[in-house]
Design a protein around this motif. Structure first.
Motif, PDB file in Angstrom:
ATOM      1  N   LYS A 277      -4.633   0.266  -8.031  1.00  0.00           N
ATOM      2  CA  LYS A 277      -4.867  -0.412  -6.755  1.00  0.00           C
ATOM      3  C   LYS A 277      -6.209  -0.063  -6.128  1.00  0.00           C
ATOM      4  O   LYS A 277      -6.618  -0.679  -5.142  1.00  0.00           O
ATOM      5  CB  LYS A 277      -3.744  -0.087  -5.768  1.00  0.00           C
ATOM      6  N   TYR A 278      -6.921   0.911  -6.724  1.00  0.00           N
ATOM      7  CA  TYR A 278      -8.223   1.310  -6.184  1.00  0.00           C
ATOM      8  C   TYR A 278      -9.390   0.768  -7.002  1.00  0.00           C
ATOM      9  O   TYR A 278     -10.545   1.052  -6.704  1.00  0.00           O
ATOM     10  CB  TYR A 278      -8.313   2.835  -6.119  1.00  0.00           C
ATOM     11  N   GLU A 280     -11.964  -2.152  -8.625  1.00  0.00           N
ATOM     12  CA  GLU A 280     -12.689  -3.254  -7.985  1.00  0.00           C
ATOM     13  C   GLU A 280     -12.848  -4.397  -8.971  1.00  0.00           C
ATOM     14  O   GLU A 280     -13.645  -4.290  -9.904  1.00  0.00           O
ATOM     15  CB  GLU A 280     -14.061  -2.787  -7.486  1.00  0.00           C
ATOM     16  N   PRO A 282      -8.876  -4.697  -7.182  1.00  0.00           N
ATOM     17  CA  PRO A 282      -7.585  -4.070  -7.472  1.00  0.00           C
ATOM     18  C   PRO A 282      -6.840  -4.844  -8.558  1.00  0.00           C
ATOM     19  O   PRO A 282      -6.877  -6.079  -8.592  1.00  0.00           O
ATOM     20  CB  PRO A 282      -6.858  -4.120  -6.126  1.00  0.00           C
ATOM     21  N   ARG A 324      -2.305  -8.277  -7.345  1.00  0.00           N
ATOM     22  CA  ARG A 324      -3.476  -7.806  -6.604  1.00  0.00           C
ATOM     23  C   ARG A 324      -4.646  -8.762  -6.877  1.00  0.00           C
ATOM     24  O   ARG A 324      -4.449  -9.874  -7.357  1.00  0.00           O
ATOM     25  CB  ARG A 324      -3.803  -6.364  -6.992  1.00  0.00           C
TER      26      ARG A 324
END
Length: 331
Positions: A277-278, A280, A282, A324
């Protein structure tokens, strides 16, 4: 006996952070490096949540098919083990940890074995020869008469394909991870087979859009770099990677080539590791509840220990697609 406070002091974080990491709190915002350091310190200090000293008749062995260093580099298997240990502690069982190899002397005073990973026929038969209650987690060995816990790979892959198709993404490539069992034999991964079957059923499968290699970020980067170079303008509009590690490398290659994600290429991974989720952007990924797999594995083992032999069972845990920004959002 080590405490959470001891781990916090050595890892350089708060006791609250240690507690939340060891309990797999998904809402905790810490880096992958911090998580790994906490688990490493916990291992070094031989931390266990169980404060009691169980009798010998309540001791089990946890056997990992990876070595200790590889376990710390892949939180998937570490999370399963910690789930086993948590469930065992709650029931008053102690554990011994074995990595990759079996020491028959260490198995003399145990009452059951949980094996985590892919062991192959030779190693599985060896485990069965101990004639102890046995459960294997993360490999479907029901046909061999062994109790097992697995994730629903079939449902997960079909969900991935359906998601892409529902967003009008029909040109779908595959980044396929490969690995071997502990006795050196190629491991059959169900996910590529399900993907191929689903795409063939739709008349959309293209073998030239399938790339294979070990489950490592560097391999994912190499795969995607090769795909970009070989396919050019014919690069698929979407890729399914059979692990987040491969997806991480693929994202890096796409960024280097200035290819927009998700507008030019959408990407879905597998496992929902904490760093997903972190990234780029996510990462959209299939979430596997590895802690629950560990719990289920121990619960079944405890049944076999306490109630005696039974018909072998396979426990299949559902997965969940976490949407995401590496893919189009839900309609």
């Amino acid at each position: 006996m080590a405490t959470i406070k001891d781990i916090a002091a050595r890892a350089g974080v708060s006791s609250a952070t240690v507690s939340r990491v060891l309990n797999y709190d998904q809402s905790l915002n810490v880096t992958e490096e911090t998580r790994r350091r906490i688990f490493q310190v916990a291992n070094e200090l031989q931390y266990t949540k169980n404060r009691r000293q169980p009798p010998r008749e309540k001791r089990i062995a946890i056997l990992q098919w990876v070595d200790e260093a590889d376990e710390l580099s892949d939180l998937y298997y570490l999370s399963i083990r910690m789930g086993v240990e948590e469930a065992a502690a709650e029931r008053g069982y102690s554990v011994i940890r074995l990595f990759h190899s079996l020491d028959t002397n260490e198995l003399k005073n145990i009452v059951g074995i949980i094996a985590i990973g892919k062991f192959g026929d030779e190693r599985r038969k060896l485990l069965q020869q101990f004639q102890l209650p046995l459960v294997i987690v993360d490999d479907d060995v029901l046909a061999n008469g062994v109790d097992c816990v697995v994730a629903d790979f079939t449902g997960a892959v079909n969900q991935v394909v359906d998601f892409f198709i529902s967003h009008h993404l029909e040109r779908i490539g595959l980044l396929q991870g490969t690995e071997k069992t502990s006795d050196g034999q190629p491991w059959f991964d169900l996910r590529p087979a399900v993907f191929t079957q689903a795409m063939n059923r739709l008349g959309l499968f293209h073998p030239e859009w399938v790339f294979k290699g070990p489950f490592k970020p560097a391999t994912g980067e190499e795969m995607m770099t090769t795909a970009i170079a070989q396919l050019g303008d014919q690069l698929p509009d979407a890729f399914f990677a059979t692990s987040d590690a491969l997806a991480i490398g693929a994202l890096k290659a796409l960024r280097k080539a200035h290819i927009d994600v998700p507008h030019r290429v959408a990407l879905i991974g597998f496992n929902d590791i904490s760093i997903a989720k972190y990234l780029e952007p996510p990462l959209t990924t299939v979430q596997v509840d590895t802690k629950a797999m560990g719990h289920q594995g121990f619960d079944r083992l405890a049944q076999l220990i306490e109630k005696g032999p039974d018909i072998a069972m396979k426990m299949t845990l559902a997965t969940h697609l976490v949407i995401r920004q590496s893919t189009p959002q839900k309609h």
